[in-house]
Design a protein around this motif. Structure first.
Motif, PDB file in Angstrom:
ATOM      1  N   LEU A 257     -22.186 -23.485  11.229  1.00  0.00           N
ATOM      2  CA  LEU A 257     -20.859 -24.041  11.465  1.00  0.00           C
ATOM      3  C   LEU A 257     -20.089 -23.173  12.460  1.00  0.00           C
ATOM      4  O   LEU A 257     -19.414 -23.702  13.358  1.00  0.00           O
ATOM      5  N   LEU A 258     -20.212 -21.854  12.321  1.00  0.00           N
ATOM      6  CA  LEU A 258     -19.548 -20.967  13.274  1.00  0.00           C
ATOM      7  C   LEU A 258     -20.089 -21.185  14.676  1.00  0.00           C
ATOM      8  O   LEU A 258     -19.331 -21.191  15.659  1.00  0.00           O
TER       9      LEU A 258
ATOM     10  N   PHE B 229     -18.623 -24.312  16.137  1.00  0.00           N
ATOM     11  CA  PHE B 229     -17.219 -24.092  16.514  1.00  0.00           C
ATOM     12  C   PHE B 229     -17.145 -23.381  17.864  1.00  0.00           C
ATOM     13  O   PHE B 229     -16.372 -23.777  18.749  1.00  0.00           O
TER      14      PHE B 229
ATOM     15  N   ALA C  15     -15.340 -24.901  21.034  1.00  0.00           N
ATOM     16  CA  ALA C  15     -14.013 -24.369  21.383  1.00  0.00           C
ATOM     17  C   ALA C  15     -14.066 -23.119  22.246  1.00  0.00           C
ATOM     18  O   ALA C  15     -13.060 -22.776  22.874  1.00  0.00           O
TER      19      ALA C  15
ATOM     20  N   ARG D 270     -11.142 -18.991  21.658  1.00  0.00           N
ATOM     21  CA  ARG D 270     -10.471 -19.781  20.615  1.00  0.00           C
ATOM     22  C   ARG D 270     -10.958 -19.377  19.225  1.00  0.00           C
ATOM     23  O   ARG D 270     -10.165 -19.299  18.278  1.00  0.00           O
ATOM     24  N   PHE D 271     -12.259 -19.092  19.086  1.00  0.00           N
ATOM     25  CA  PHE D 271     -12.805 -18.678  17.792  1.00  0.00           C
ATOM     26  C   PHE D 271     -12.101 -17.410  17.297  1.00  0.00           C
ATOM     27  O   PHE D 271     -11.657 -17.345  16.146  1.00  0.00           O
TER      28      PHE D 271
END
Length: 376
Positions: free
Chosen positions: A264-265, A268, A272, A276-277
């Motif tokens: 999931l990371l 992301f 993004a 942004r993370f």
């Protein structure tokens, strides 16, 4: 760095085992010479092509062993002689014993029919317990999931935890103490001749400690977090914990190798971007523990061991892989402390830091204060 620490921890474990009188002898299977000076220890050297299962089976056959306690080099450095002797005595029941049936670092087993054939097919030690159960017909029992059975030395982040907490046997503690110093004087210099000083920045680890005992704080933990770690964090930390559990069994089931790992990371970051993370992460917690091996597997990046270890050390300038270099730099420059590492950091490392945090918290209280109460 990690190799020398593992050798020190290995000798500590062997000395503890032999001093317990529960073991007839100890054998180090290595590709290099040891000069340990421990009675009852033999060194079996083979510097040819390495295959874990064939190497272990060969040692068992060569020495005519009837029962074995296998321990990976540097694994479980906090397990003492009493714990090792209990494991040896438990073998009398005929079952195999391991610290983790899905990713084993320690496996104790009787050498019965089909055991050698089952062992020979195993590529890595983390699949040993499963192979004995599935292919040799042995019942496999698990040790309790404690700090002693879950701490491992896999990466520099594990060394940082051990250096900060002061845990481990005498050789390991000496190694971490001596080699962290920029000046090593005789007679200590000869013990680790040729070893450079460890560049272990413990400041981020120290910043995390007070958060673990603070009911108002929150930490983010992302990666291969086992159910025992969930339960431990829920019981033993005061802070809130935001968990992202991903890719348990990553190595044992070969998902890193066959490129099927998903994170999931990782999704992301792909959607993004890194900036942004790391902008969002501080809104989720006051500190973060990130298993970078899961993220690298998701990104299909086969980072070298050197790059992974440099990332754990936050030495982003020396990393060759562009993504890992940028990720590590962003983590090092983030507004919250971010600890990077592998599976052991998500398990024994977290447990060791939490135990140390509570000890520090308790020692900081005035004598007349009531002892702190951990979460129920």
């Amino acid at each position: 760095m990690v190799g020398a620490a593992r050798r020190a921890a290995t000798l500590d474990s062997i000395e503890a085992a032999l001093s317990s009188a529960a073991f007839e002898r100890a054998i180090i299977a290595s590709d290099q010479a040891y000069q340990p000076g421990l009675p009852g220890l033999e060194v079996d050297i083979d510097d040819g092509p390495f295959h874990f299962g064939r190497r272990l089976a060969g040692v068992i056959e060569r020495y005519g062993l009837a029962s074995v306690v296998y321990l990976g080099g540097g694994s479980m450095p906090l397990l003492d002689g009493g714990g090792l002797s209990q494991i040896a005595r438990h073998l009398e029941g005929g079952a195999a014993i391991t610290n983790n049936r899905f990713s084993s670092d320690l496996v104790a087993f009787p050498v019965i029919a089909r055991v050698l054939a089952a062992i020979e097919a195993v590529d890595r030690d983390n699949g040993l317990a499963g192979a004995l159960e599935e292919n040799a017909g042995l019942a496999v029992e698990e040790l309790p999931r404690t700090l002693d059975t879950q701490m491992d030395i896999d990466s520099p982040s594990d060394l940082a935890v051990l250096a900060l907490t002061g845990e481990g046997g005498p050789r390991l503690r000496d190694y971490l103490r001596i080699t962290r110093s920029s000046r090593v004087s005789p007679p200590e210099a000869g013990t680790y001749r040729g070893t450079v000083a460890l560049d272990l920045d413990l400041s981020r680890y120290q910043c995390v400690l007070p958060l673990l005992t603070n009911r108002e704080a929150q930490i983010v933990v992302a990666g291969r977090v086992g159910s025992h770690s969930w339960h431990y964090l829920e019981r033993e930390t005061a802070c809130r914990v935001r968990l992202f559990v991903e890719e348990r069994g990553l190595e044992a089931e070969g998902r890193a190798q066959d490129r099927t790992a998903r994170s999931l990371l990782g999704f992301f970051i792909e959607a993004a971007g890194l900036a942004r993370f790391f902008e969002v992460l501080p809104s989720l917690g006051d500190a973060a523990f990130i298993d970078t091996r899961v993220l690298l597997a998701h990104m299909r990046i086969e980072a070298t061991r050197e790059d992974r270890f440099l990332s754990d050390l936050s030495d982003w300038k020396s990393i060759s892989d562009p993504f890992l270099r940028d990720f590590t730099r962003a983590a090092a420059e983030a507004d919250i402390p971010i600890l990077l590492g592998g599976h052991s950091l998500m398990s024994g490392g977290l447990m060791a830091l939490n135990e140390h945090a509570w000890r520090q918290h308790e020692n900081s209280l005035p004598p007349e204060a009531a002892p702190p109460v951990r979460p129920a």
